[in-house]
Design a protein around this motif. Structure first.
Motif, PDB file in Angstrom:
ATOM      1  N   GLN A  67       0.799  -1.227   0.000  1.00  0.00           N
ATOM      2  CA  GLN A  67       0.000   0.000   0.000  1.00  0.00           C
ATOM      3  C   GLN A  67       0.831   1.277   0.000  1.00  0.00           C
ATOM      4  OE1 GLN A  67      -2.329  -1.139   3.555  1.00  0.00           O
ATOM      5  NE2 GLN A  67      -4.114  -0.676   2.268  1.00  0.00           N
ATOM      6  N   LEU A  68       2.090   1.182   0.404  1.00  0.00           N
ATOM      7  CA  LEU A  68       2.830   2.418   0.659  1.00  0.00           C
ATOM      8  C   LEU A  68       3.065   3.259  -0.590  1.00  0.00           C
ATOM      9  CD1 LEU A  68       5.386   1.194   3.328  1.00  0.00           C
ATOM     10  CD2 LEU A  68       3.262   2.412   3.683  1.00  0.00           C
ATOM     11  N   GLY A  69       3.307   2.598  -1.713  1.00  0.00           N
ATOM     12  CA  GLY A  69       3.443   3.318  -2.978  1.00  0.00           C
ATOM     13  C   GLY A  69       4.658   4.215  -3.023  1.00  0.00           C
ATOM     14  N   SER A  70       4.643   5.166  -3.963  1.00  0.00           N
ATOM     15  CA  SER A  70       5.842   5.976  -4.166  1.00  0.00           C
ATOM     16  C   SER A  70       5.882   7.206  -3.261  1.00  0.00           C
ATOM     17  CB  SER A  70       5.939   6.395  -5.633  1.00  0.00           C
ATOM     18  OG  SER A  70       4.786   7.107  -5.966  1.00  0.00           O
ATOM     19  N   SER A  71       4.804   7.496  -2.554  1.00  0.00           N
ATOM     20  CA  SER A  71       4.816   8.627  -1.617  1.00  0.00           C
ATOM     21  C   SER A  71       4.300   8.171  -0.255  1.00  0.00           C
ATOM     22  CB  SER A  71       3.938   9.770  -2.136  1.00  0.00           C
ATOM     23  OG  SER A  71       4.414  10.238  -3.356  1.00  0.00           O
ATOM     24  N   PRO A  72       5.075   7.343   0.452  1.00  0.00           N
ATOM     25  CA  PRO A  72       4.570   6.786   1.709  1.00  0.00           C
ATOM     26  C   PRO A  72       4.185   7.847   2.733  1.00  0.00           C
ATOM     27  CG  PRO A  72       6.875   6.165   1.354  1.00  0.00           C
ATOM     28  CD  PRO A  72       6.407   6.823   0.108  1.00  0.00           C
ATOM     29  N   HIS A  73       4.883   8.997   2.725  1.00  0.00           N
ATOM     30  CA  HIS A  73       4.540  10.036   3.709  1.00  0.00           C
ATOM     31  C   HIS A  73       3.115  10.540   3.487  1.00  0.00           C
ATOM     32  CE1 HIS A  73       6.107  11.864   0.123  1.00  0.00           C
ATOM     33  NE2 HIS A  73       5.968  13.112   0.545  1.00  0.00           N
ATOM     34  N   ARG A  74       2.750  10.676   2.212  1.00  0.00           N
ATOM     35  CA  ARG A  74       1.384  11.147   1.903  1.00  0.00           C
ATOM     36  C   ARG A  74       0.354  10.056   2.195  1.00  0.00           C
ATOM     37  NH1 ARG A  74       1.152  15.957  -1.015  1.00  0.00           N
ATOM     38  NH2 ARG A  74       3.222  16.730  -1.537  1.00  0.00           N
ATOM     39  N   PHE A  75       0.707   8.814   1.801  1.00  0.00           N
ATOM     40  CA  PHE A  75      -0.230   7.720   2.031  1.00  0.00           C
ATOM     41  C   PHE A  75      -0.492   7.537   3.538  1.00  0.00           C
ATOM     42  CE2 PHE A  75      -0.740   3.277   3.251  1.00  0.00           C
ATOM     43  CZ  PHE A  75      -2.000   3.060   2.702  1.00  0.00           C
ATOM     44  N   LEU A  76       0.595   7.579   4.331  1.00  0.00           N
ATOM     45  CA  LEU A  76       0.432   7.339   5.777  1.00  0.00           C
ATOM     46  C   LEU A  76      -0.389   8.443   6.421  1.00  0.00           C
ATOM     47  CD1 LEU A  76       3.974   5.937   6.651  1.00  0.00           C
ATOM     48  CD2 LEU A  76       1.820   4.666   6.490  1.00  0.00           C
ATOM     49  N   ARG A  77      -0.218   9.675   5.922  1.00  0.00           N
ATOM     50  CA  ARG A  77      -1.054  10.739   6.486  1.00  0.00           C
ATOM     51  C   ARG A  77      -2.525  10.484   6.185  1.00  0.00           C
ATOM     52  NH1 ARG A  77      -0.982  17.121   5.095  1.00  0.00           N
ATOM     53  NH2 ARG A  77      -1.522  16.358   3.026  1.00  0.00           N
ATOM     54  N   PRO A 391      13.688  17.267   4.606  1.00  0.00           N
ATOM     55  CA  PRO A 391      14.299  16.279   3.706  1.00  0.00           C
ATOM     56  C   PRO A 391      13.990  14.848   4.142  1.00  0.00           C
ATOM     57  CG  PRO A 391      15.844  18.033   4.174  1.00  0.00           C
ATOM     58  CD  PRO A 391      14.664  18.281   5.050  1.00  0.00           C
ATOM     59  N   ALA A 392      14.068  14.580   5.443  1.00  0.00           N
ATOM     60  CA  ALA A 392      13.661  13.244   5.910  1.00  0.00           C
ATOM     61  C   ALA A 392      12.164  13.319   6.204  1.00  0.00           C
ATOM     62  CB  ALA A 392      14.432  12.853   7.150  1.00  0.00           C
ATOM     63  N   ALA A 393      11.359  13.111   5.144  1.00  0.00           N
ATOM     64  CA  ALA A 393       9.906  13.237   5.302  1.00  0.00           C
ATOM     65  C   ALA A 393       9.420  12.275   6.393  1.00  0.00           C
ATOM     66  CB  ALA A 393       9.216  12.938   3.978  1.00  0.00           C
ATOM     67  N   ILE A 394       9.952  11.042   6.328  1.00  0.00           N
ATOM     68  CA  ILE A 394       9.741  10.103   7.438  1.00  0.00           C
ATOM     69  C   ILE A 394      11.120   9.914   8.072  1.00  0.00           C
ATOM     70  CG2 ILE A 394       9.110   7.753   8.075  1.00  0.00           C
ATOM     71  CD1 ILE A 394       7.184   7.755   5.709  1.00  0.00           C
ATOM     72  N   ILE A 395      11.188  10.212   9.347  1.00  0.00           N
ATOM     73  CA  ILE A 395      12.487  10.201  10.053  1.00  0.00           C
ATOM     74  C   ILE A 395      13.067   8.785  10.084  1.00  0.00           C
ATOM     75  CG2 ILE A 395      13.477  10.522  12.361  1.00  0.00           C
ATOM     76  CD1 ILE A 395      11.612  12.880  12.694  1.00  0.00           C
ATOM     77  N   LEU A 396      14.400   8.686  10.127  1.00  0.00           N
ATOM     78  CA  LEU A 396      15.034   7.361  10.186  1.00  0.00           C
ATOM     79  C   LEU A 396      14.317   6.481  11.212  1.00  0.00           C
ATOM     80  CD1 LEU A 396      18.887   8.079  10.260  1.00  0.00           C
ATOM     81  CD2 LEU A 396      17.393   7.750   8.320  1.00  0.00           C
ATOM     82  N   LEU A 418       7.944   4.652  12.890  1.00  0.00           N
ATOM     83  CA  LEU A 418       8.130   5.670  11.852  1.00  0.00           C
ATOM     84  C   LEU A 418       7.436   6.966  12.275  1.00  0.00           C
ATOM     85  CD1 LEU A 418       7.456   3.566   8.611  1.00  0.00           C
ATOM     86  CD2 LEU A 418       9.658   4.084   9.678  1.00  0.00           C
ATOM     87  N   ILE A 419       8.224   8.036  12.328  1.00  0.00           N
ATOM     88  CA  ILE A 419       7.652   9.348  12.654  1.00  0.00           C
ATOM     89  C   ILE A 419       7.526  10.123  11.345  1.00  0.00           C
ATOM     90  CG2 ILE A 419       8.090  11.537  13.836  1.00  0.00           C
ATOM     91  CD1 ILE A 419       9.583   9.931  16.015  1.00  0.00           C
ATOM     92  N   ASN A 420       6.297  10.479  11.022  1.00  0.00           N
ATOM     93  CA  ASN A 420       6.043  11.168   9.759  1.00  0.00           C
ATOM     94  C   ASN A 420       6.175  12.685   9.964  1.00  0.00           C
ATOM     95  OD1 ASN A 420       5.111  12.085   7.308  1.00  0.00           O
ATOM     96  ND2 ASN A 420       3.325  10.734   7.226  1.00  0.00           N
ATOM     97  N   ALA A 421       7.432  13.164   9.839  1.00  0.00           N
ATOM     98  CA  ALA A 421       7.724  14.584  10.107  1.00  0.00           C
ATOM     99  C   ALA A 421       7.022  15.492   9.101  1.00  0.00           C
ATOM    100  CB  ALA A 421       9.228  14.819  10.043  1.00  0.00           C
ATOM    101  N   TRP A 422       6.887  15.005   7.887  1.00  0.00           N
ATOM    102  CA  TRP A 422       6.226  15.779   6.840  1.00  0.00           C
ATOM    103  C   TRP A 422       4.765  16.044   7.229  1.00  0.00           C
ATOM    104  CZ3 TRP A 422       2.023  14.626   3.769  1.00  0.00           C
ATOM    105  CH2 TRP A 422       1.825  15.445   2.648  1.00  0.00           C
ATOM    106  N   ALA A 423       4.109  15.001   7.771  1.00  0.00           N
ATOM    107  CA  ALA A 423       2.684  15.156   8.161  1.00  0.00           C
ATOM    108  C   ALA A 423       2.560  16.077   9.373  1.00  0.00           C
ATOM    109  CB  ALA A 423       2.079  13.788   8.458  1.00  0.00           C
ATOM    110  N   THR A 424       3.504  15.991  10.327  1.00  0.00           N
ATOM    111  CA  THR A 424       3.443  16.890  11.499  1.00  0.00           C
ATOM    112  C   THR A 424       3.545  18.342  11.031  1.00  0.00           C
ATOM    113  OG1 THR A 424       4.695  15.179  12.674  1.00  0.00           O
ATOM    114  CG2 THR A 424       4.415  17.285  13.811  1.00  0.00           C
ATOM    115  N   GLY A 425       4.436  18.569  10.065  1.00  0.00           N
ATOM    116  CA  GLY A 425       4.645  19.938   9.569  1.00  0.00           C
ATOM    117  C   GLY A 425       3.441  20.507   8.841  1.00  0.00           C
ATOM    118  N   ARG A 426       2.495  19.661   8.475  1.00  0.00           N
ATOM    119  CA  ARG A 426       1.318  20.149   7.738  1.00  0.00           C
ATOM    120  C   ARG A 426       0.018  19.819   8.466  1.00  0.00           C
ATOM    121  NH1 ARG A 426       2.547  20.373   1.591  1.00  0.00           N
ATOM    122  NH2 ARG A 426       4.808  20.554   1.603  1.00  0.00           N
ATOM    123  N   ASP A 427       0.129  19.628   9.767  1.00  0.00           N
ATOM    124  CA  ASP A 427      -1.050  19.229  10.540  1.00  0.00           C
ATOM    125  C   ASP A 427      -1.903  20.460  10.880  1.00  0.00           C
ATOM    126  OD1 ASP A 427      -2.850  18.409  12.431  1.00  0.00           O
ATOM    127  OD2 ASP A 427      -1.414  17.188  13.560  1.00  0.00           O
TER     128      ASP A 427
END
Ligand code: HEM
Length: 527
Positions: A67-77, A391-396, A418-427
């Protein structure tokens, strides 16, 4: 950060992995029609056993991998909109906890930091860094602690970062001259070279500009971070790993990358030893000019041994590869996103230029580092760009070392986090109009008290807690200096097309970068 995002990474970007996922998905559908489509336990409400966090339905064998696809940060959000701020997914056999909520991130990186400070063992970093000899992927323990301490002391402390002032200014001057000469600027490439050369001077004492190995170093950084971004099925479905690794050529590519990287790094270390010996012969032992490699090559082996730490030639290679890999791309990618946002927002660009001119005055050749302190809008611009584009949309990834619970949910030992830093930044619960680029929010808006290390856990570009990035001061200083100089000395416009046409989409990877290189035309502001 190593570098770029996490190695759960661009699943399905890589065609053989795509085919494999397709095959596995079909297999899983067949199996699931035999065994039922299995919904994971959402909430098991018994008094003695706490429930697991909510999970989306999963397939047998592959779990949620497909399910994760090519943009896992977007999918997980989007998934967390259904399953909440703490979800449990299954990537193959591995339970994976996903969150972007500040209160849960506080729990993971502060309250229960000691339980979540390990990194999972993953094929690519394990091979590239010879089983955790670096820092970013080293298991939590004495080796990691000593290496991180040495890196901060000899490379990344505020004092050390201050001592690279001359290197930063010199490399930047070189870049500005290059811009003046060409005027049509591949900003993406220029920022890469600037970051690489400043890091190289801090690590080896030399700029790659004067060396033949600048391009080789760029290739090494590129190859290793591309490899780190590749999806290795064996991390999640171990029995499939070897076969797929061989069939897809993954094993061969990884072996080649490791061989090339080892050879290159051995050469650098060998040459450095020669220079050190020569300096010693000439009686030049001035510690104030010590670079990171000098320090690594003279670390007190005896003291480390007493602490049970084996520090050998594999460690030296792994740690310097970590610095080049973790440092170069995230720093240059951050500069690129910042510049791209300024181009898209001419009012912000104008406001920044006005601030700089007010502090520095007109008609100066460049900006000195001391002058940055008074540029609050510049700092807000950089924070805002990193909020939208960490840059690390999902942190190490981290890995839990023993059973625990969070917010009443049971989290089993071995769970990857997995911490989705990209999603936190747009919450939208944290930020007003989160999709808008509005640096003012850090000056007189809702984010006035937020910075990269504040304990609200809202701005996570550099991670948080014990495993957070030690290179923050190093890179923020360079980013601010570069952006301030470019905006002050030149006026900028797109090389082609209108602002509305600029492609701000990203490619997810170890470092989530802008899809298209940023090509700009520069003209001098003060004639
Ligand atoms: C804008 C630039 C940078 C960004 C956005 C960034 C981001 C990150 C992130 C998100 C992490 C993981 C933190 C966590 O797990 O909580 C990290 C770790 C790390 N970064 Fe950076 N980083 C940058 C620059 C640098 C530089 C310049 C260096 C060194 C030269 C560096 C060295 C490291 C190391 C060694 C780690 C591993 C820390 C550990 O596991 O204990 N980074 N970085």
């Amino acid at each position: 950060m190593y570098p770029s995002s996490s190695p759960i990474v661009p699943l399905l970007l890589y065609p053989p992995a795509m085919l494999l996922m397709l095959a596995l998905t079909i297999l899983a559908i067949v199996l699931s029609s035999l065994f039922f489509f299995k919904k994971s336990p959402t909430i098991i409400n018994t008094s003695s056993v706490q429930p697991l966090p909510p999970s989306p339905p999963k397939f047998p064998i592959i779990g949620n991998l497909h399910q994760l696809g090519s943009s896992p940060h977007r999918f997980l959000r989007s998934l967390s909109e259904c399953y909440g701020s703490l979800m449990l997914l299954h990537l193959g056999h591995l339970p994976v906890l996903v969150t972007s909520s500040p209160s849960i991130i506080r729990e993971i990186t502060q309250t229960q930091n000691h339980l979540f400070a390990n990194r999972p063992s993953l094929k690519v970093p394990d091979t590239l860094f010879h089983h955790g000899h670096d820092i970013a992927f080293a298991p939590y323990g004495e080796y990691w602690r000593e290496m991180k301490k040495a890196t901060i002391l000899h490379l990344l402390s505020n004092k050390k970062v201050g001592s690279y002032k001359y290197a930063r200014e010199e490399e930047l001057t070189f870049m500005m001259k290059e811009i003046e000469r060409t005027m049509l600027v591949d900003i993406t490439k220029m920022f890469h070279v600037l970051s690489r050369d400043v890091i190289s001077r801090a690590v080896t004492g030399e700029s790659t500009r004067n060396k033949l190995w600048g391009d080789d170093l760029s290739k090494l950084i590129d190859d290793s971070s591309r490899m780190m971004g590749e999806f290795y099925v064996g991390d999640y479905i171990p029995w499939l790993g070897k076969i797929v690794g061989v069939v897809t050529g993954f094993e061969r590519r990884l072996r080649n990358t490791v061989e090339r990287s080892d050879k290159f790094l051995e050469e650098i270390v060998k040459e450095h030893r020669r220079r050190m010996a020569k300096r010693k012969e000439e009686g030049d032992g001035d510690a104030t000019h010590e670079c990171f490699l000098d320090a690594l090559l003279t670390l007190d082996q005896w003291e480390l041994k007493c602490k049970g730490v084996v520090f050998d030639s594999e460690s030296i290679k792994a740690v310097i590869l970590d610095m080049f890999g973790a440092g170069t791309d995230p720093t240059s990618i951050s500069m690129e996103w910042t510049m791209a946002e300024l181009i898209c927002h001419p009012a912000a660009m104008r406001k920044l230029k006005e601030e700089i001119i007010k502090v520095v005055g007109p008609n100066k050749a460049c900006i000195k580092e001391e002058q940055l302190t008074d540029m609050s809008y510049l700092k807000a611009v950089v924070k805002e760009a990193l909020r939208l584009h960490p840059p690390a949309a999902i942190i190490l990834p981290r890995q839990l070392i023993q059973d625990t619970n969070i917010k009443g949910y049971r989290i089993p030992k071995g769970t990857m986090v997995l911490i989705n830093a990209w999603a936190t930044g747009r919450d939208p619960k944290i930020w007003d109009s989160p999709e808008e680029f509005r640096p003012e929010r850090f000056i007189n808006g809702e984010a006035i008290d937020i910075n990269f290390s504040s304990h609200g856990y809202q701005l996570l570009a550099f991670g948080a807690g014990r495993r957070s990035c030690p290179g923050m001061k190093f890179s923020v200083t360079l980013i601010e200096l570069a952006i301030a100089n470019l905006v002050y000395v030149f006026d900028w416009k797109l090389a082609k097309g209108e602002i509305e046409d600029i492609d701000m989409s990203e490619v997810y990877g170890l470092n989530t970068r802008k899809r298209e290189a940023l090509m700009l035309i520069a003209t001098k502001t003060f004639k």
